[in-house]
Design an enzyme around this catalytic site. Structure first.
Site, short mmCIF file in Angstrom:
data_model
loop_
_atom_site.label_atom_id
_atom_site.label_comp_id
_atom_site.label_asym_id
_atom_site.label_seq_id
_atom_site.Cartn_x
_atom_site.Cartn_y
_atom_site.Cartn_z
N ASN A 8 -26.95 -16.53 30.68
CA ASN A 8 -27.71 -15.30 30.49
C ASN A 8 -27.05 -14.50 29.36
OD1 ASN A 8 -28.54 -12.52 30.73
ND2 ASN A 8 -29.41 -13.03 32.71
N ASP A 10 -28.03 -11.55 28.15
CA ASP A 10 -28.39 -10.13 28.17
C ASP A 10 -27.29 -9.23 27.63
OD1 ASP A 10 -30.74 -10.92 29.36
OD2 ASP A 10 -30.31 -10.01 31.31
N HIS A 11 -26.04 -9.53 28.02
CA HIS A 11 -24.95 -8.61 27.68
C HIS A 11 -24.53 -8.69 26.22
CE1 HIS A 11 -24.56 -6.86 31.58
NE2 HIS A 11 -24.56 -8.06 32.13
N ARG A 19 -24.95 0.50 20.02
CA ARG A 19 -24.84 1.15 18.71
C ARG A 19 -26.15 1.14 17.93
NH1 ARG A 19 -19.74 1.90 16.30
NH2 ARG A 19 -18.30 2.60 17.93
N HIS A 44 -33.34 -11.44 30.68
CA HIS A 44 -34.10 -10.54 31.53
C HIS A 44 -34.71 -9.47 30.65
CE1 HIS A 44 -34.10 -7.68 35.29
NE2 HIS A 44 -35.29 -7.77 34.72
N ARG A 46 -36.27 -6.35 30.71
CA ARG A 46 -36.49 -5.25 31.65
C ARG A 46 -37.56 -4.31 31.11
NH1 ARG A 46 -31.94 -4.69 35.51
NH2 ARG A 46 -32.98 -2.75 36.09
N ARG A 50 -33.50 -2.05 28.14
CA ARG A 50 -32.14 -1.55 27.95
C ARG A 50 -31.26 -2.52 27.18
NH1 ARG A 50 -29.90 -1.19 34.06
NH2 ARG A 50 -31.84 -0.01 34.22
N HIS A 51 -31.62 -3.80 27.17
CA HIS A 51 -30.82 -4.77 26.39
C HIS A 51 -31.74 -5.73 25.65
CE1 HIS A 51 -31.40 -6.86 30.21
NE2 HIS A 51 -30.46 -6.16 30.83
N GLU A 71 -36.44 -13.91 33.03
CA GLU A 71 -36.41 -13.08 34.22
C GLU A 71 -37.24 -11.83 33.97
OE1 GLU A 71 -31.96 -14.20 35.93
OE2 GLU A 71 -32.31 -12.25 34.98
N THR A 101 -27.53 -3.27 37.35
CA THR A 101 -27.99 -4.65 37.24
C THR A 101 -28.77 -4.95 38.49
OG1 THR A 101 -27.29 -6.94 36.90
CG2 THR A 101 -25.88 -5.56 38.30
N THR A 102 -29.41 -6.09 38.57
CA THR A 102 -30.19 -6.43 39.74
C THR A 102 -29.30 -6.46 40.97
OG1 THR A 102 -31.60 -7.79 38.32
CG2 THR A 102 -31.81 -8.11 40.69
N GLU A 152 -34.04 -18.82 43.36
CA GLU A 152 -32.68 -18.57 42.91
C GLU A 152 -32.01 -17.68 43.94
OE1 GLU A 152 -30.09 -16.44 39.34
OE2 GLU A 152 -32.20 -16.96 38.96
N HIS A 194 -25.69 -14.50 40.07
CA HIS A 194 -25.28 -13.09 40.18
C HIS A 194 -23.82 -13.00 40.63
CE1 HIS A 194 -26.34 -8.84 39.94
NE2 HIS A 194 -25.43 -8.66 40.88
N GLY A 195 -23.00 -12.47 39.73
CA GLY A 195 -21.60 -12.24 40.04
C GLY A 195 -20.74 -13.49 40.01
N GLY A 217 -24.09 -14.88 33.53
CA GLY A 217 -24.11 -14.03 32.35
C GLY A 217 -22.86 -13.21 32.16
N HIS A 218 -22.66 -12.19 32.98
CA HIS A 218 -21.63 -11.19 32.75
C HIS A 218 -20.24 -11.79 32.63
CE1 HIS A 218 -18.88 -7.82 33.77
NE2 HIS A 218 -19.71 -7.15 32.98
#
Length: 247
Positions: A8, A10-11, A19, A44, A46, A50-51, A71, A101-102, A152, A194-195, A217-218
């Protein structure tokens, strides 16, 4: 390797949006992840943008060589986007503007008719649907009733339990949910996300043999800040392989 790694990105877009620049580019990040061995790319889109932006998704659709998983919330706007972009897979997720986040899975049981309707519209265009759900038998059963091709499993509670070094109750819960899907809907694929970190992935893969895909992702992007995307992807691929060897 049987369990696929989907990254993922996204980040990467989160850093860019902080910025308002044109960099770092999540599309470039996706290409680097594929070159490093990732089996797919997840984004994702959204509702508050936001990203990831719509243009990112459109360009990724043209450039991703493996598999593109979009997503999104089960809204009319997002369904129109999916039908226009035509990703390889749509994962329906809950979404609240105030969340970072979700924060949990869909209430499929409470939205069964609506989610089935979205799935039918996507299916009619040849786009398979996955549902992001908590590892709960009733939610898995409801997901089966929608006709979704995949679920998922939300691993956030497991990740927190692993971080604190507590018992394996959440891991056992994930194993039961995956087993329920295998028994009651043998054709349904089971993913998780997730996580997840390179550390907690090993036990998850080892003890939940039904898994065919992880969305990460993160933690992976965080590792990439220190060691680069290619090494971060390869670290997670090794963790998945280690888990498979422990089965």
């Amino acid at each position: 390797m049987r369990v696929r790694l989907h990254v993922n990105v996204d980040h990467v877009a989160t850093i860019r949006q902080a910025r308002g620049t044109e960099y770092p580019d999540p599309v470039e990040a996706a290409m680097l992840c594929e070159w490093a061995g990732a089996h797919g790319i997840t984004v994702h889109l959204r509702e508050d943008r936001r990203h990831i932006q719509l243009r990112d998704v459109e360009v990724l659709r043209r450039t991703v060589k493996t598999m593109l998983n979009l997503e999104m919330a089960a809204t009319e706007e997002m369904v129109r986007v999916a039908l226009q972009v035509r990703p390889d897979l749509v994962t329906l997720v809950p979404e609240r503007r105030e969340e970072r986040t979700t924060e949990g899975g869909l209430d499929v049981r409470g939205q069964l008719a609506a989610l089935r309707g979205v799935r039918e519209r996507l299916d009619a265009s040849g786009i398979p649907t996955s549902l992001f759900v908590d590892p709960d038998a009733d939610q898995v059963q409801a997901s089966i009733e929608t006709g979704a091709a995949m679920i998922e499993l939300h691993t956030g509670d497991y990740a927190e339990e692993a971080r604190r070094g507590h018992s394996t109750s959440e891991l056992e819960r994930l194993a039961r949910a995956a087993s329920y899907a295998r028994i009651h809907a043998p054709s349904m694929k089971v993913a998780a996300g997730h996580g997840l970190t390179a550390r907690n992935v090993v036990s998850l893969v080892a003890l939940v043999p039904e898994l065919v895909e992880l969305n990460i992702g993160h933690a992976l992007i965080s590792d990439a800040v220190l060691v680069g995307l290619d090494r971060a992807v390869q670290r997670f691929l090794r963790a998945i392989e280690e888990g498979e060897q422990l089965r």
